[in-house]
Design a protein around this motif. Structure first.
Motif, PDB file in Angstrom:
ATOM      1  N   VAL A 143      14.685   2.767 -15.233  1.00 53.64           N
ATOM      2  CA  VAL A 143      14.422   3.635 -14.110  1.00 53.64           C
ATOM      3  C   VAL A 143      14.593   2.819 -12.612  1.00 53.64           C
ATOM      4  O   VAL A 143      13.627   2.171 -12.488  1.00 53.64           O
ATOM      5  N   LYS A 144      15.502   3.188 -11.750  1.00 57.57           N
ATOM      6  CA  LYS A 144      15.796   2.341 -10.907  1.00 57.57           C
ATOM      7  C   LYS A 144      14.979   2.678  -9.764  1.00 57.57           C
ATOM      8  O   LYS A 144      14.680   4.264  -9.604  1.00 57.57           O
ATOM      9  N   GLY A 145      14.595   1.837  -8.910  1.00 54.26           N
ATOM     10  CA  GLY A 145      13.758   2.355  -7.683  1.00 54.26           C
ATOM     11  C   GLY A 145      12.806   1.299  -7.555  1.00 54.26           C
ATOM     12  O   GLY A 145      12.705   0.181  -7.866  1.00 54.26           O
ATOM     13  N   ILE A 146      11.669   1.515  -6.571  1.00 55.93           N
ATOM     14  CA  ILE A 146      10.505   0.491  -6.516  1.00 55.93           C
ATOM     15  C   ILE A 146       9.321   1.219  -6.752  1.00 55.93           C
ATOM     16  O   ILE A 146       9.382   2.529  -6.494  1.00 55.93           O
ATOM     17  N   THR A 147       8.343   0.677  -6.961  1.00 54.01           N
ATOM     18  CA  THR A 147       6.972   1.423  -7.353  1.00 54.01           C
ATOM     19  C   THR A 147       6.397   1.789  -6.049  1.00 54.01           C
ATOM     20  O   THR A 147       6.492   1.137  -5.034  1.00 54.01           O
ATOM     21  N   LEU A 148       5.241   2.757  -6.133  1.00 56.15           N
ATOM     22  CA  LEU A 148       4.829   2.877  -4.836  1.00 56.15           C
ATOM     23  C   LEU A 148       3.668   1.859  -4.293  1.00 56.15           C
ATOM     24  O   LEU A 148       3.758   1.720  -3.180  1.00 56.15           O
ATOM     25  N   TYR A 149       3.485   0.919  -4.993  1.00 59.87           N
ATOM     26  CA  TYR A 149       2.712  -0.218  -4.827  1.00 59.87           C
ATOM     27  C   TYR A 149       3.592  -1.243  -3.898  1.00 59.87           C
ATOM     28  O   TYR A 149       3.208  -1.431  -2.919  1.00 59.87           O
ATOM     29  N   ASN A 150       4.895  -1.388  -4.481  1.00 57.31           N
ATOM     30  CA  ASN A 150       5.921  -2.237  -3.681  1.00 57.31           C
ATOM     31  C   ASN A 150       6.441  -1.447  -2.364  1.00 57.31           C
ATOM     32  O   ASN A 150       6.576  -2.096  -1.380  1.00 57.31           O
ATOM     33  N   ALA A 151       6.324  -0.200  -2.602  1.00 59.61           N
ATOM     34  CA  ALA A 151       6.488   0.407  -1.249  1.00 59.61           C
ATOM     35  C   ALA A 151       5.815   0.303  -0.207  1.00 59.61           C
ATOM     36  O   ALA A 151       6.209   0.166   1.194  1.00 59.61           O
ATOM     37  N   LEU A 152       4.575   0.400  -0.556  1.00 57.25           N
ATOM     38  CA  LEU A 152       3.221   0.003   0.519  1.00 57.25           C
ATOM     39  C   LEU A 152       3.662  -1.347   1.054  1.00 57.25           C
ATOM     40  O   LEU A 152       3.329  -1.696   2.310  1.00 57.25           O
ATOM     41  N   ASN A 153       3.915  -2.478   0.220  1.00 59.36           N
ATOM     42  CA  ASN A 153       4.078  -3.606   0.584  1.00 59.36           C
ATOM     43  C   ASN A 153       5.376  -3.797   1.504  1.00 59.36           C
ATOM     44  O   ASN A 153       5.294  -4.704   2.561  1.00 59.36           O
ATOM     45  N   LYS A 154       6.423  -3.249   1.395  1.00 57.48           N
ATOM     46  CA  LYS A 154       7.731  -3.271   1.803  1.00 57.48           C
ATOM     47  C   LYS A 154       7.726  -2.221   3.213  1.00 57.48           C
ATOM     48  O   LYS A 154       8.567  -2.357   3.991  1.00 57.48           O
ATOM     49  N   GLY A 155       6.496  -1.405   3.405  1.00 58.55           N
ATOM     50  CA  GLY A 155       6.615  -0.415   4.650  1.00 58.55           C
ATOM     51  C   GLY A 155       7.572   0.635   4.398  1.00 58.55           C
ATOM     52  O   GLY A 155       8.024   1.200   5.460  1.00 58.55           O
ATOM     53  N   PRO A 234       5.106   3.366   9.813  1.00 58.28           N
ATOM     54  CA  PRO A 234       4.973   2.482   8.488  1.00 58.28           C
ATOM     55  C   PRO A 234       4.800   0.713   8.781  1.00 58.28           C
ATOM     56  O   PRO A 234       5.478   0.439   9.845  1.00 58.28           O
ATOM     57  N   VAL A 235       4.052   0.141   8.085  1.00 48.96           N
ATOM     58  CA  VAL A 235       3.652  -1.038   8.320  1.00 48.96           C
ATOM     59  C   VAL A 235       3.697  -1.724   6.946  1.00 48.96           C
ATOM     60  O   VAL A 235       3.336  -1.100   5.922  1.00 48.96           O
ATOM     61  N   LYS A 236       4.258  -3.185   6.815  1.00 49.57           N
ATOM     62  CA  LYS A 236       4.157  -3.781   5.651  1.00 49.57           C
ATOM     63  C   LYS A 236       2.953  -4.273   5.224  1.00 49.57           C
ATOM     64  O   LYS A 236       2.270  -4.986   6.057  1.00 49.57           O
ATOM     65  N   MET A 237       2.378  -4.028   4.216  1.00 51.82           N
ATOM     66  CA  MET A 237       0.940  -4.400   3.851  1.00 51.82           C
ATOM     67  C   MET A 237       1.231  -5.346   2.901  1.00 51.82           C
ATOM     68  O   MET A 237       1.712  -5.552   1.979  1.00 51.82           O
ATOM     69  N   PRO A 238       0.629  -6.627   3.173  1.00 51.74           N
ATOM     70  CA  PRO A 238       0.926  -7.869   2.418  1.00 51.74           C
ATOM     71  C   PRO A 238       0.213  -7.756   0.942  1.00 51.74           C
ATOM     72  O   PRO A 238      -0.513  -7.003   0.747  1.00 51.74           O
ATOM     73  N   MET A 239       0.821  -8.488  -0.059  1.00 53.08           N
ATOM     74  CA  MET A 239       0.497  -8.357  -1.512  1.00 53.08           C
ATOM     75  C   MET A 239      -0.955  -8.742  -1.536  1.00 53.08           C
ATOM     76  O   MET A 239      -1.653  -8.216  -2.448  1.00 53.08           O
ATOM     77  N   ALA A 240      -1.533  -9.584  -0.592  1.00 49.33           N
ATOM     78  CA  ALA A 240      -2.930 -10.270  -0.855  1.00 49.33           C
ATOM     79  C   ALA A 240      -3.741  -9.110  -0.563  1.00 49.33           C
ATOM     80  O   ALA A 240      -4.875  -8.823  -1.137  1.00 49.33           O
ATOM     81  N   LEU A 241      -3.361  -8.266   0.526  1.00 50.14           N
ATOM     82  CA  LEU A 241      -4.289  -7.121   0.989  1.00 50.14           C
ATOM     83  C   LEU A 241      -4.442  -6.096  -0.151  1.00 50.14           C
ATOM     84  O   LEU A 241      -5.383  -5.577  -0.544  1.00 50.14           O
ATOM     85  N   LEU A 242      -3.074  -5.732  -0.630  1.00 48.75           N
ATOM     86  CA  LEU A 242      -3.167  -4.733  -1.709  1.00 48.75           C
ATOM     87  C   LEU A 242      -4.024  -5.264  -3.006  1.00 48.75           C
ATOM     88  O   LEU A 242      -4.484  -4.336  -3.602  1.00 48.75           O
ATOM     89  N   TYR A 243      -3.807  -6.311  -3.158  1.00 41.90           N
ATOM     90  CA  TYR A 243      -4.813  -7.026  -4.340  1.00 41.90           C
ATOM     91  C   TYR A 243      -6.119  -6.833  -4.039  1.00 41.90           C
ATOM     92  O   TYR A 243      -6.862  -6.492  -5.041  1.00 41.90           O
ATOM     93  N   VAL A 244      -6.552  -7.094  -2.955  1.00 39.44           N
ATOM     94  CA  VAL A 244      -8.090  -7.156  -2.560  1.00 39.44           C
ATOM     95  C   VAL A 244      -8.431  -5.591  -2.623  1.00 39.44           C
ATOM     96  O   VAL A 244      -9.509  -5.069  -3.169  1.00 39.44           O
ATOM     97  N   ILE A 245      -7.470  -4.563  -2.261  1.00 40.99           N
ATOM     98  CA  ILE A 245      -7.826  -3.174  -2.166  1.00 40.99           C
ATOM     99  C   ILE A 245      -8.082  -2.671  -3.547  1.00 40.99           C
ATOM    100  O   ILE A 245      -8.920  -1.887  -4.070  1.00 40.99           O
ATOM    101  N   ARG A 246      -7.074  -3.194  -4.389  1.00 45.14           N
ATOM    102  CA  ARG A 246      -6.995  -2.731  -5.947  1.00 45.14           C
ATOM    103  C   ARG A 246      -8.359  -3.356  -6.556  1.00 45.14           C
ATOM    104  O   ARG A 246      -9.155  -2.629  -7.257  1.00 45.14           O
ATOM    105  N   LYS A 247      -8.827  -4.564  -6.290  1.00 45.63           N
ATOM    106  CA  LYS A 247      -9.880  -5.132  -6.709  1.00 45.63           C
ATOM    107  C   LYS A 247     -11.094  -4.325  -6.371  1.00 45.63           C
ATOM    108  O   LYS A 247     -12.118  -4.310  -7.126  1.00 45.63           O
TER     109      LYS A 247
END
Length: 266
Positions: A143-155, A234-247
């Motif tokens: 399935v081509k595309g990007i995950t919602l998680y990566n969409a948040l990361n890329k803005g 739209p703002v790019k959310m750093p992976m580190a921030l997404l990781y903290v939110i997930r945890k």
């Protein structure tokens, strides 16, 4: 009359050609699948070392001296709590999901359940398609595309149609007698700037009992926060921030569950 006959002949020729093309495509896909499975069993699996981790994605590495050779042909697309996903550079229509042995989860049972779920879902625009089940791997449609998680990361802006698509996918699974479970931003793929529906790419927990609120919680955040902020700007959310939110979300859900259990026992 002659014109009608010519039209009918042309239609018959077109239909025969379409049938021939369908058979050729089916044959080519079947042959490609055989070759792909052989590559997995002969080249990838013998050189791949997986390590399951509790509540964290599976780690992988390759046997000594073969990493560069293997990575010339294979790309790791991602890792989840049970398995890793690879794509071969030649057979880009397929992906292989390889399960890691785990002391916390019966991954063989999980694989069998996931294969059973895909068989129930069949071919559907909201899900990937199962081509083949191996002893410890599944061959799935890419399935081509990007995950919602990566969409948040890329803005990348997440449209409301994505929410509607996933709600539609959930209703379809329920109609098939399944229990859509563990639906979250890493398990959903979108294709920005296209009319294709968002797709759920992990159904391994669709036979679990109980209620999972991850998607409900995601929708609450989407409508109460995202639509009025990040959707507009739209703002790019750093992976580190997404990781903290997930945890933090996991900790919140765990504590909330404990409070409910303790309250019920009083």
């Amino acid at each position: 009359m002659l014109a009608n006959q010519l039209t009918k002949d042309n239609i018959d020729k077109r239909d025969k050609q379409q049938d021939t093309n369908t058979k050729m495509n089916t044959y080519n896909e079947t042959e490609a699948l055989k070759e792909y499975v052989n590559l997995i069993q002969d080249k990838l699996l013998p050189n791949l070392i997986l390590k399951a981790r509790r509540n964290d994605p599976v780690k992988y590495k390759f046997a000594d001296g073969v990493e560069k050779r293997v990575l010339k042909e294979w790309i790791c697309l991602g890792a989840g709590n049970y398995a890793v996903v690879f794509q071969h550079k030649k057979y880009k229509q397929f992906v292989v999901k390889i399960y890691a042995e785990s002391q916390w989860t019966n991954t063989k049972e999980t694989l069998e359940q996931e294969a059973s779920v895909y068989n129930k879902l069949g071919r559907h625009e909201s899900y990937s398609y199962l081509y083949y089940r191996g002893e410890n791997f599944l061959v799935l449609e890419l399935v081509k595309g990007i995950t919602l998680y990566n969409a948040l990361n890329k803005g990348v802006r997440i449209n409301e149609s994505v929410i509607e698509d996933i709600d539609y996918a959930i209703r379809y699974a329920i109609q098939k007698g399944l229990n859509p479970y563990d639906i979250h931003a890493k398990n959903i793929i979108i294709q920005p700037n296209t009319n294709r529906k968002a797709v759920i790419v992990d159904v391994s927990d669709f036979k679990k009992e109980g209620t999972c609120t991850k998607w409900i919680d995601f929708k609450k955040v989407y409508y109460k926060f995202y639509r009025t902020t990040l959707y507009r700007y739209p703002v790019k959310m750093p992976m580190a921030l997404l990781y903290v939110i997930r945890k933090a979300y996991r900790i919140y859900k765990t504590q909330n569950k404990r409070r409910r259990i303790n309250g019920a026992s009083l």
